[in-house]
Motif scaffolding. Structure first.
Motif, short mmCIF file in Angstrom:
data_model
loop_
_atom_site.label_atom_id
_atom_site.label_comp_id
_atom_site.label_asym_id
_atom_site.label_seq_id
_atom_site.Cartn_x
_atom_site.Cartn_y
_atom_site.Cartn_z
N PHE A 43 0.84 -1.18 0.00
CA PHE A 43 0.00 0.00 0.00
C PHE A 43 0.89 1.25 0.00
CE2 PHE A 43 -2.51 3.35 1.97
CZ PHE A 43 -3.72 3.23 1.30
N ASP A 44 0.58 2.20 -0.86
CA ASP A 44 1.37 3.43 -0.99
C ASP A 44 2.82 3.13 -1.39
OD1 ASP A 44 1.58 6.31 -0.80
OD2 ASP A 44 2.73 6.03 1.03
N ASN A 93 -4.68 -0.87 -8.44
CA ASN A 93 -3.87 -0.55 -7.26
C ASN A 93 -3.41 0.91 -7.26
OD1 ASN A 93 -4.11 -3.09 -6.17
ND2 ASN A 93 -2.18 -3.84 -7.05
N TYR A 137 -6.70 2.47 -5.85
CA TYR A 137 -7.20 2.09 -4.53
C TYR A 137 -6.09 1.78 -3.51
CZ TYR A 137 -11.88 1.86 -6.48
OH TYR A 137 -13.08 2.18 -7.06
N ALA A 138 -4.92 1.43 -4.00
CA ALA A 138 -3.82 1.12 -3.06
C ALA A 138 -2.75 2.20 -3.08
CB ALA A 138 -3.21 -0.25 -3.40
N TYR A 139 -3.03 3.28 -3.83
CA TYR A 139 -2.13 4.44 -3.87
C TYR A 139 -0.71 4.08 -4.30
CZ TYR A 139 -5.75 6.90 -1.14
OH TYR A 139 -6.92 7.46 -0.70
N THR A 140 -0.57 3.10 -5.18
CA THR A 140 0.78 2.79 -5.66
C THR A 140 1.22 3.84 -6.67
OG1 THR A 140 -0.05 1.31 -7.39
CG2 THR A 140 0.55 0.31 -5.28
#
Length: 425
Positions: free
Chosen positions: A286-287, A309, A312-315
Motif C-alpha cells: 500500500f502506498d 492498485n 485504490y492502493a495508492y501505488t
C-alpha cells in the motif's frame, strides 16, 4: 595544448584522434583527465548519434568527445574563476548541466555535446556552461577513480531521493524512500544495482529495515554478496537478502512473503524488461513506489501495470535519469567518508580500447569498465591480472595490489598503473 580523444562523427563512427586544443578563455578551465568510466549512455549516444537528444546535428563536421563519468586534475584556470579553482586541484564533473533557455531548456552535456570536453580524452577544456551551473566539483578524497564513479553513484542517490509516498488524507508527497521500510532492488547486481546496494547500506539519514536484491544469475548474486555482505548489512540494522528469482516457484508470492505479506514500500527496477517491471508492480505494498531506473533504447517500450492498485492502493511509479548536482556532491561527500565504489569496477583499459569497447558494451560481461586515457592497455578483467602477470610484471604487481583489497580495484593499484603503464600488452 595537444589532446588525444575519442570523437563521434556519426552512428557507430568513433575515432581516436590527436588535435590541438585552443587557448582557454577567461571563462574556461583546462584540465587533465585521469580516469573515465564507460557508460551504457555512451553506447546509446554512439549508436544513435544525431538522433540522440544530447548530440548536435553537425557532428560530421564538428565531432564531439564522448565519455561523461570522468575525473582528473585542473591544469589552468581562466581569469574569471581563479577565486574558486586552482591548478593541481582534483575534480569530478556533473555532466547533466541542464539549464533553462526558453520553454524547453538546453540538454547539452559533456560527453555528448561538446568538441573540447569529454571523459575519453587526455586533456579537455571545461566550458563556461559547466562552470556557471556549478557542475565542476572539487574532490578531496583518495585517488581518482572514486570521483569518476561519483556520477553513476549520483544516479542511484537521485533515484532514492525521487521516490515518494503519501499520508492518509493528504496529497502532499513525502519525497524519499521510507525510513525503516521494506525495499527491493530487482535485477540488482549489475554495476548500477551494486551502487544502489552500497549506498543503501551506508546512508546515515535513512535506510530500509529489509533490503531484498534479486537477479537470475547466481554467479553475479554471489559476487554481490561477497562485496556487500549480509553481516555488514546487519551491523547497519538492515536485513539483507540476495534472491535468485529463477529458482522460485512463484516469484511474486515468494517475494511478498519476505515482507510478511505486506509488500514493499520501495521497489527499484534495474533492467528494461517488461516481466521485471510487472514483477515489481505486483510486489508493491500500500502506498508503494516503483522506480523504473533502467532506461530502454526502444521508444515503444511498455509494460503492464495494475491501475486498480494505482487508484485504490495508492501505488506510484517514477522514473529517474541521472542525478543532479546536489546528488553528485552527496556522492563525493559520502566517498570521502569511506564509501568505496570499487565493487562496481571489473575491467581496466586505456584510451586505445574505447571505440571498440563502447560499441560492444552490452556484450562485455562484468561491471564498470574503467579507462585511463593516458594509458595504452587492452581492456582487461581484474580477475585476469594474475594469469597475465606470469609474463608481465606490471600485471603481476597489479594482481598483488588488488589481492590486498579483496580482489578489487583500489587507489594503490591506480597509482601503480599510472606510474608504470608503458604500453601494456
Amino acid at each position: 595544448m595537444k589532446t588525444k580523444a575519442v570523437r563521434l562523427y556519426g552512428k557507430k563512427d568513433l575515432r581516436i584522434e590527436e588535435f590541438e586544443l585552443p587557448p582557454i578563455t577567461e571563462d574556461e578551465v583546462l584540465a587533465k583527465v585521469v580516469t573515465d568510466s564507460l557508460c551504457m549512455s555512451s553506447y546509446k549516444a554512439a549508436n544513435q548519434a544525431t538522433d540522440h537528444k544530447r548530440v548536435p546535428d553537425d557532428i560530421a563536421e564538428s565531432p564531439i568527445i564522448i565519455g561523461h563519468e570522468f575525473a582528473g586534475e585542473i591544469v589552468e584556470v581562466g581569469a574569471n574563476w581563479t577565486d574558486k579553482f586552482k591548478p593541481g586541484q582534483k575534480f569530478s564533473i556533473q555532466p547533466a548541466i541542464y539549464y533553462e533557455d526558453g520553454p524547453v531548456g538546453v540538454l547539452s552535456a559533456p560527453g555528448y555535446s561538446y568538441q573540447h570536453i569529454g571523459g575519453d580524452a587526455t586533456y579537455v577544456i571545461i566550458p563556461k556552461d559547466v562552470l556557471v551551473q556549478d557542475c565542476l566539483l572539487a574532490y578531496d578524497g583518495p585517488g581518482f577513480y572514486p570521483a569518476s564513479l561519483a556520477e553513476p553513484l549520483s544516479c542511484v542517490i537521485g533515484a532514492m531521493h525521487a521516490n515518494y509516498h503519501t499520508k492518509a488524507g493528504s496529497y502532499v508527497h513525502d519525497m524519499e524512500i521510507v525510513d525503516g521500510g521494506k525495499m527491493a532492488i530487482l535485477a540488482g547486481v549489475g554495476p548500477m544495482g551494486l551502487a544502489a546496494i552500497n549506498y543503501a547500506l551506508r546512508r546515515e539519514d535513512r535506510k530500509p529495515s529489509l533490503l531484498v536484491v534479486t537477479d537470475i544469475d547466481q554467479e553475479r548474486l554471489d559476487r554481490a554478496a561477497s562485496l556487500y555482505t549480509v553481516e555488514f548489512a546487519k551491523s547497519r540494522g538492515i536485513d539483507l537478502r540476495y534472491v535468485n528469482t529463477s529458482t522460485m516457484g512463484d516469484a511474486v508470492e515468494d517475494l511478498r512473503e519476505l515482507t510478511g505479506g505486506d509488500g514493499y514500500n520501495d521497489v527499484f527496477v534495474f533492467a528494461p524488461v517488461p516481466q521485471v517491471i510487472e514483477q515489481g508492480d505486483a510486489i508493491l505494498g500500500f502506498d508503494g513506489c516503483l522506480n523504473f531506473f533502467a532506461g530502454p533504447s526502444n521508444t515503444d517500450f511498455s509494460a503492464k501495470m495494475n491501475f486498480y492498485n494505482v487508484h485504490y492502493a495508492y501505488t506510484h511509479i517514477v522514473g529517474t535519469s541521472g542525478g543532479n548536482t546536489y546528488d553528485m556532491k552527496e556522492a563525493l561527500e559520502i566517498m570521502t567518508k569511506g564509501l568505496d565504489p570499487a565493487g562496481l569496477v571489473t575491467h581496466i583499459g586505456g584510451l586505445n580500447v574505447v571505440p571498440e569497447a563502447t560499441l560492444d558494451l552490452p556484450n562485455i560481461s562484468g561491471g564498470k569498465k574503467l579507462i585511463y586515457p593516458h594509458v595504452e592497455m587492452p581492456l582487461t578483467a581484474i580477475v585476469d591480472f594474475k594469469v597475465l602477470g606470469r609474463e608481465n610484471t606490471v600485471y603481476a604487481n597489479l594482481a598483488k595490489l588488488c589481492d590486498k583489497h579483496n580482489g578489487l580495484w583500489n587507489v594503490e593499484a591506480e597509482a601503480y598503473l599510472i606510474a608504470n603503464f608503458a604500453g601494456l600488452k
